[in-house]
Design an enzyme around this catalytic site. Structure first.
Site, PDB file in Angstrom:
ATOM      1  N   HIS A   1     -13.403  -3.763  -5.103  1.00 48.48           N
ATOM      2  CA  HIS A   1     -13.114  -2.584  -4.278  1.00 48.48           C
ATOM      3  C   HIS A   1     -13.621  -1.297  -4.920  1.00 48.48           C
ATOM      4  CE1 HIS A   1      -9.126  -2.089  -6.439  1.00 48.48           C
ATOM      5  NE2 HIS A   1      -9.367  -0.816  -6.211  1.00 48.48           N
TER       6      HIS A   1
ATOM      7  N   ASP B   1     -10.895  -9.869  -7.133  1.00 47.01           N
ATOM      8  CA  ASP B   1     -11.353  -8.490  -6.904  1.00 47.01           C
ATOM      9  C   ASP B   1     -12.237  -7.996  -8.062  1.00 47.01           C
ATOM     10  OD1 ASP B   1     -11.651  -5.863  -6.158  1.00 47.01           O
ATOM     11  OD2 ASP B   1      -9.524  -5.503  -5.774  1.00 47.01           O
TER      12      ASP B   1
ATOM     13  N   SER C   1      -7.769   0.729 -11.531  1.00 47.10           N
ATOM     14  CA  SER C   1      -8.518  -0.372 -10.941  1.00 47.10           C
ATOM     15  C   SER C   1      -9.755  -0.644 -11.762  1.00 47.10           C
ATOM     16  CB  SER C   1      -8.920  -0.031  -9.517  1.00 47.10           C
ATOM     17  OG  SER C   1      -7.875  -0.336  -8.662  1.00 47.10           O
TER      18      SER C   1
HETATM   19  N1  ARG Z   1      -4.088  -1.191  -3.494  1.00 49.19           N
HETATM   20  C1  ARG Z   1      -5.256  -1.158  -4.336  1.00 49.19           C
HETATM   21  C2  ARG Z   1      -5.607   0.290  -4.661  1.00 49.19           C
HETATM   22  O1  ARG Z   1      -4.809   1.138  -4.515  1.00 49.19           O
HETATM   23  C3  ARG Z   1      -6.396  -1.891  -3.717  1.00 49.19           C
HETATM   24  C4  ARG Z   1      -7.062  -1.232  -2.544  1.00 49.19           C
HETATM   25  C5  ARG Z   1      -8.257  -1.951  -2.001  1.00 49.19           C
HETATM   26  N2  ARG Z   1      -7.901  -3.140  -1.248  1.00 49.19           N
HETATM   27  C6  ARG Z   1      -7.563  -3.163   0.068  1.00 49.19           C
HETATM   28  N3  ARG Z   1      -7.203  -4.285   0.595  1.00 49.19           N
HETATM   29  N4  ARG Z   1      -7.555  -2.086   0.809  1.00 49.19           N
HETATM   30  O2  ARG Z   1      -6.676   0.794  -4.745  1.00 49.19           O
HETATM   31  N1  GLU Z   2      -5.913  -0.331  -6.546  1.00 52.40           N
HETATM   32  C1  GLU Z   2      -5.658   0.788  -7.392  1.00 52.40           C
HETATM   33  C2  GLU Z   2      -6.928   1.529  -7.802  1.00 52.40           C
HETATM   34  O1  GLU Z   2      -7.889   1.528  -7.081  1.00 52.40           O
HETATM   35  C3  GLU Z   2      -4.864   0.350  -8.546  1.00 52.40           C
HETATM   36  C4  GLU Z   2      -3.542   0.052  -8.054  1.00 52.40           C
HETATM   37  C5  GLU Z   2      -2.546   1.092  -8.473  1.00 52.40           C
HETATM   38  O2  GLU Z   2      -2.407   2.126  -7.813  1.00 52.40           O
HETATM   39  O3  GLU Z   2      -1.935   0.790  -9.493  1.00 52.40           O
HETATM   40  O4  GLU Z   2      -6.970   2.214  -8.786  1.00 52.40           O
END
Ligand code: ARG
Ligand code: GLU
Length: 718
Positions: A83, A219, A653
């Site tokens: 991502h 991921d 991330s």
């Molecule tokens: N929750 C994670 C973050 O905050 C992953 C986001 C990307 N994945 C998704 N399914 N939208 O960035």
């Molecule tokens: N998915 C998050 C990012 O893109 C990390 C998840 C979080 O917020 O801890 O940094």
């Protein structure tokens, strides 16, 4: 009885020892070393961060502006999340070469794809410059004078350091301006895409599983850093060569077990651990709920159309992910704070602080006014925050308005008495590109329905004076009938027609701009802009600035008052170390979550009819064959992901998760929903970071993609 008490004391101690809260400054890690070793770490703080010798920090990179990455080979190969590389993977994708869907694997250096604009940043060293930055600053000076002094001092220090080192220099405030640290960075600009799994793996579970455990997402994506032939960071050139870093992370194939020590090394973006109760209430009780409601409304509409039309699903996939990510996070955060009685706990600290301040006249003079001033400011901020939330979530939730807003810089330039022709043509060119992309992923029926729903909430929930003037058209011209307004909006606005808009753009002149003034989408965009610039910002800014100053003092006071508490600075997109243990958790009554997931779980989730749960045929084949090579667990299974109590946030991330020996065992990519309030208040019982098991990553690279040559570059510890 005595023994029991002793035992209780010991286990209490162990509990506080093992709590994973804190995001530590690598330069100051020796203060944590004893605790980290007690938790199982076998390397030293100096192995993690050192300016005297090569240390792990040399292998850690900030990827783009919002993610982390790390060197994993002697040839400059870097690892981050799928991502995080999504934008680049998407840009290289076309219908013929759909790397998002099918994955991408360069077979050799020549096939690796350049990404102009993408940079990675490596911290060379950090230095405490608090004294020099605060030189001349006195406690009784005005905030404006203070800020000016700090600005001037910093500018001089940065110039000097830049000259002597040739590096990229910045100075960052910590503890709200109680400490300043200078960052010496090297920035690499030739970063090429090397490999990415298909989305069915890299995004498996999609937004349905996002922020949740149990998780089965691979991921990850791979890039490579290139240097000029002279060995220096340089823009892309075919002559550039792969960087051979001094330090890259060794990779452990031993996996992790419950109770294992781990640490995460990366760039957490922003946390707010020390906010007063009024601020926590504003975020979790006032601001989040309407934002969640407005985003939820859009998501429902997206879903309705996506389910019936596969093209629309593709068009709205990225938008949906963006809207859904923060939506889900906010739900988790508000719930978590409520469960922890977070506001009450903050109030309790404030009560203690007030009493502590009142105990001497000097303290009273310095700190006595802070809590009442916070309460006052946050009370004033409440309606303004709501107004600003509605502006961005309801007003700017309408895609047509977003599109119109994009035209503001060009229109302003053309309207100047002497427009800069070069700027006009470059703005025109980039807008033309934007318009093409916009309409490629635009489905008007969705936007009409979104506009009707959002503007209905807007007019109903925000009083006149707290909303942009264009909304009064709905009352004045359409008797309050939002649908009637929306139908005129889409019927009349040239922004709803790609052809009209492109034609207009090609012939832009002060004369054609006159026409804009009658365009309802333009009127709305202009009205929102002026409302934001003239009403909201000027009212909010002084309150926010006052709160920033209060926060600095509050922080100083808290540190004086809670002498036994160990403080860490809030995340500010600088390099941090966080550490914890591999451990599952109990998300709700009678439910216990294991700490790892496996390939079996992917097949359990499989559903060919649901996009998020389609499983690659090749992956099923590999599962059936059961040949996981050296990547299998000792029990012969394929572990996919694991959770641990490392304190992480957005920006982490792509961060490497390392074991007690400083070897790579996981790739951080998310947090568990029940613990997402950790940005405001960490909970050792619920706050867990989610990582892909590095063995699953290697399994995909090697067995699934057949890119064995990449694994051969790495240093594997068996
Ligand atoms: N929750 C994670 C973050 O905050 C992953 C986001 C990307 N994945 C998704 N399914 N939208 O960035
Ligand atoms: N998915 C998050 C990012 O893109 C990390 C998840 C979080 O917020 O801890 O940094």
């Amino acid at each position: 009885m005595k023994r029991l008490i002793f035992f209780l004391l010991i286990s209490l101690r162990v509990n506080t020892l093992l709590a994973g809260e804190g995001m530590w400054i690598p330069m100051l890690l020796s203060q944590n070393e004893a605790e980290m070793k007690a938790m199982g770490m076998r390397i030293s703080a100096e192995d993690i961060y050192s300016v005297n010798k090569g240390s792990l920090k040399d292998a850690i990179l900030q990827f783009g502006r919002g993610c982390t990455a790390s060197f994993i080979s002697s040839q400059g190969l870097i690892l981050t999340n799928h991502h995080c590389g999504y934008g680049e993977i998407q840009k290289h994708s076309s219908l013929e070469n759909d790397y998002l869907t099918n994955g991408f694997w360069a077979k050799n250096y020549a096939e690796e794809l350049p990404n102009p604009g993408l940079t990675v940043t490596q911290l060379v060293k950090m230095e405490d410059v608090t004294e020099a930055v605060l030189a001349g600053v006195a406690r009784d000076m005005t905030e404006a004078r203070r800020a000016e002094l700090i600005r001037n001092n910093s500018r001089k220090l940065i110039e000097e350091a830049r000259k002597t080192t040739g590096l990229d220099i910045s100075i960052r405030p910590f503890y709200y301006g109680n400490q300043y640290i200078m960052m010496f960075n090297r920035i690499y600009k030739d970063v090429r895409l090397v490999g990415a799994p298909p989305s069915n793996i890299g995004k498996f579970g999609g937004d349905t599983d996002n922020w949740m455990w149990p998780r089965h997402t691979g991921d990850f994506s791979l890039f490579r850093v290139y240097l000029s032939s002279k060995g220096e960071p340089a823009d892309y050139s075919p002559e550039n060569v792969p960087y051979q870093p001094e330090k890259w992370l060794p990779i452990s194939l031993k996996g992790v077990e419950e109770g294992d020590f781990t640490f995460v090394f990366g760039y957490p973006g922003r946390t707010n651990q020390y906010l007063p109760a009024a601020a926590v209430k504003l975020i979790t009780e006032v601001s989040n709920p309407p934002r969640v409601m407005l985003r939820g409304t859009r998501l429902e509409i997206f879903k309705h159309y996506s389910q019936t039309d596969p093209l629309v699903r593709i068009q709205y996939a990225a938008k949906d992910a963006r809207v859904a990510n923060a939506w889900k996070k906010m739900i988790g955060e508000s719930k978590g704070i409520r469960r922890l009685n977070g506001i009450e706990r903050k109030l309790e600290i404030e009560k203690q602080f007030t009493q502590w301040a009142a105990s001497t006249p000097e303290r009273q003079a310095l700190y006595g006014g802070i809590v009442p001033a916070f309460n006052d400011n946050y009370a004033k901020l409440e309606p303004l925050t709501l107004a600003s939330d509605y502006l961005s979530e309801a007003g700017m939730g309408v895609e047509l308005f977003q599109l119109a807003t994009r035209f503001v810089p060009l229109v302003e330039e053309v309207q100047k008495p002497k427009p800069d022709t070069a700027r006009v043509s470059s703005l025109k060119k980039s807008l033309a590109g934007f318009v093409d992309e916009f309409f490629k992923d635009y489905y008007e029926p969705i936007d009409r329905e979104v506009a009707t729903a959002l503007l209905s909430y807007y007019t109903k929930n925000q009083p006149v004076g707290f909303r942009p003037a264009f909304l009064e058209q709905i009352t004045a011209r359409h008797k309050g009938n939002v649908e009637a307004y929306v139908s005129v909006l889409f019927g009349k606005s040239m922004f709803a027609s790609q052809q009209q808009l492109t034609q207009w753009l090609n012939n832009i002149s002060p004369k054609t701009i006159k026409k804009l003034e009658k365009d309802p989408a333009w009127q709305a965009a202009a009205s929102m802009r002026s409302f934001s610039n003239n009403s909201i910002d000027p009212a909010m800014r002084p309150l926010q600035q006052a709160n920033d100053s209060l926060m600095r003092l509050f922080m100083t006071g808290l540190m004086e008052m809670q002498t036994e508490r160990r403080f860490y600075p809030d995340a500010n997109s600088t390099l941090r170390v966080t550490y914890g243990m591999v451990e599952g958790y109990n998300p709700a009554d009678a439910i216990t979550y294991n700490y790892f997931t496996t390939l079996e779980g992917i097949l359990e989730k499989e559903n060919p009819d649901i996009y998020d749960y389609v499983v690659e045929p090749k992956l099923k084949e590999l599962h059936r064959g059961g040949d996981f090579g050296p990547y299998a667990s000792s029990g012969g299974r394929m572990h996919v992901a694991f959770v641990a109590s490392n304190h992480t946030t957005g920006g982490n991330s792509g961060s490497p998760v390392l074991n007690a020996d400083g070897q790579l065992v996981g790739l951080n990519f998310d947090r568990c929903w029940e613990g997402t309030m950790s940005d405001l208040m960490y909970d050792p019982a619920m706050s867990r970071n989610i990582s892909a098991d590095i063995r699953y990553v290697l399994f995909i690279v090697d067995k699934f993609a057949g890119a064995r040559h990449l694994v051969d570059e790495m240093t594997l510890i068996r």
